[in-house]
Design an enzyme around this catalytic site. Structure first.
Site, PDB file in Angstrom:
ATOM      1  N   ALA A 177       0.849  -1.187   0.000  1.00 20.60           N
ATOM      2  CA  ALA A 177       0.000   0.000   0.000  1.00 20.60           C
ATOM      3  C   ALA A 177       0.881   1.231   0.000  1.00 20.60           C
ATOM      4  O   ALA A 177       1.841   1.328   0.779  1.00 20.60           O
ATOM      5  CB  ALA A 177      -0.919   0.023   1.220  1.00 20.60           C
ATOM      6  N   LYS A 178       0.587   2.164  -0.877  1.00 21.89           N
ATOM      7  CA  LYS A 178       1.225   3.486  -0.862  1.00 21.89           C
ATOM      8  C   LYS A 178       0.572   4.269   0.275  1.00 21.89           C
ATOM      9  O   LYS A 178      -0.606   4.599   0.232  1.00 21.89           O
ATOM     10  CB  LYS A 178       1.027   4.193  -2.200  1.00 21.89           C
ATOM     11  CG  LYS A 178       1.627   5.588  -2.274  1.00 21.89           C
ATOM     12  CD  LYS A 178       1.423   6.168  -3.673  1.00 21.89           C
ATOM     13  CE  LYS A 178       2.005   7.577  -3.766  1.00 21.89           C
ATOM     14  NZ  LYS A 178       1.097   8.583  -3.159  1.00 21.89           N
ATOM     15  N   TYR A 179       1.373   4.557   1.285  1.00 23.60           N
ATOM     16  CA  TYR A 179       0.884   5.070   2.565  1.00 23.60           C
ATOM     17  C   TYR A 179       1.388   6.508   2.724  1.00 23.60           C
ATOM     18  O   TYR A 179       2.460   6.739   3.281  1.00 23.60           O
ATOM     19  CB  TYR A 179       1.428   4.170   3.670  1.00 23.60           C
ATOM     20  CG  TYR A 179       0.682   4.182   4.982  1.00 23.60           C
ATOM     21  CD1 TYR A 179      -0.211   3.172   5.290  1.00 23.60           C
ATOM     22  CD2 TYR A 179       0.900   5.184   5.916  1.00 23.60           C
ATOM     23  CE1 TYR A 179      -0.880   3.149   6.505  1.00 23.60           C
ATOM     24  CE2 TYR A 179       0.236   5.179   7.128  1.00 23.60           C
ATOM     25  CZ  TYR A 179      -0.651   4.160   7.427  1.00 23.60           C
ATOM     26  OH  TYR A 179      -1.317   4.136   8.630  1.00 23.60           O
TER      27      TYR A 179
END
Length: 336
Positions: A177-179
């Site tokens: 996930a791009k957080y």
């Protein structure tokens, strides 16, 4: 159902996000083909040659929302050809609904991408059940593609909940996930995914996140890498080899170079001009010619633009410094 080309254990190092270069005049809505193909090819090759471990495209500042399908398809074809299998390529396929997203995903798969950078539909806010069902539907439609979930709380009307993260991690195709916003929920989210997917903080937050999960937080995303990725490549080397003292020093340099990039220090305010500010910064750095923004996201208050230009100039200087031979790089201290 077959599995994805990549697993969570493959997600390591620098995941560099590149813009979608635009030709002059692309801010005119009458222009039908805005894609700068030669610059796209050159930029993708440069990121790989300079050490990026993966290339992500067509998220927010990659202008997924303002590209025509033809432009996005052609851009993907150029990037995939330029990268030539040397690192994974993840391409944004987000649309306003599940069916169009699946149609794009299948077409991108056929071009040869390794995975998708995938936000959720944003017209209305989706609850946890619909969010998980959306990602599961895409995963089942393109089971050989890895999915990087795009968790942008401003763009998608709220942050993904910890409970939803636990359920997303059960989908084999969801590898990361791009957080964007590192905060107090990160530790809970990290525990919820339990090593089944990677949570990717932005480069400046990578070290702090890594300290919360040394065996799990092994990659970061970086839009600043499109200003020249050598500092982030060196940061990856230091973190992954255990030189956390040296990483501390480099994180401080990246923080100083990014000072003023967020208008008034506000992520919410930055998000109003995300595309414009990122492209202004990239163009100021000169590593990639991102070209003008595509409509309707054109205008930007000059004080905000000035902060982005200053950040781009500083990041370009850092890139030049860390592009020097290894023996001339700043000496890193040892220890955690």
């Amino acid at each position: 159902m077959s599995g994805p080309q990549l697993d969570a254990v493959d997600v390591r190092g620098l995941y560099a996000i590149m813009p979608t270069p635009a030709v002059p005049g692309s801010d005119d809505p009458a222009l039908e083909d805005t894609l700068d193909r030669p610059e796209t090819e050159r930029a993708a090759r440069a990121l790989v040659a300079d050490g990026a471990d993966a290339v992500l495209t067509t998220g927010t500042f990659g202008e997924c929302a303002t590209l025509t399908w033809t432009e996005l398809r052609d851009f993907t074809d150029v990037v995939v050809s330029a990268v030539a299998g040397r690192v994974p390529v993840f391409v944004g396929a987000t649309t306003l609904n599940t069916r169009d997203t699946i149609a794009r995903a299948k077409a991108l798969r056929d071009i040869g991408v390794n995975g998708l950078l995938l936000g959720r539909p944003m017209w209305c806010q989706v609850d946890d059940d619909d969010l998980v069902a959306y990602y599961r539907a895409v995963a089942e439609a393109v089971p050989d593609l890895a999915l990087v979930v795009y968790d942008n709380p401003e763009a998608f009307k709220g942050k993904i909940t910890t409970a939803a993260y636990a359920r997303l991690a059960e989908i084999p195709q969801v590898v990361a996930a791009k957080y964007p916003v590192f905060g107090p929920t990160f530790a809970d989210d990290l525990a919820a995914v339990d090593g089944r997917m990677r949570l990717l903080p932005v480069d400046r937050d990578w070290l702090a996140a890594h300290r919360l999960g040394p065996g799990d937080v092994l990659a970061c995303w970086s839009g600043a890498a499109s200003c020249g990725p050598r500092p982030q490549v060196e940061l990856a080397r230091r973190i992954l080899t255990g030189d956390l003292g040296g990483a501390d020093a480099l994180v401080a340099e990246l923080g100083a170079a990014s000072a003023g990039f967020f208008p008034e220090g506000s992520f919410a305010l930055f998000s109003r001009y995300n595309i414009q500010l990122e492209k202004i910064r990239i163009n100021a750095a000169g590593y990639i010619d991102a070209g003008p923004c595509r409509p309707p996201y054109i205008g930007c208050p000059e004080p905000y633009a000035a902060g982005a230009r200053a950040s781009g100039t500083k990041l370009a200087a850092l890139h030049a410094r860390y592009a020097q031979p290894a023996g001339t790089l700043p000496v890193a201290s040892d220890g955690a």
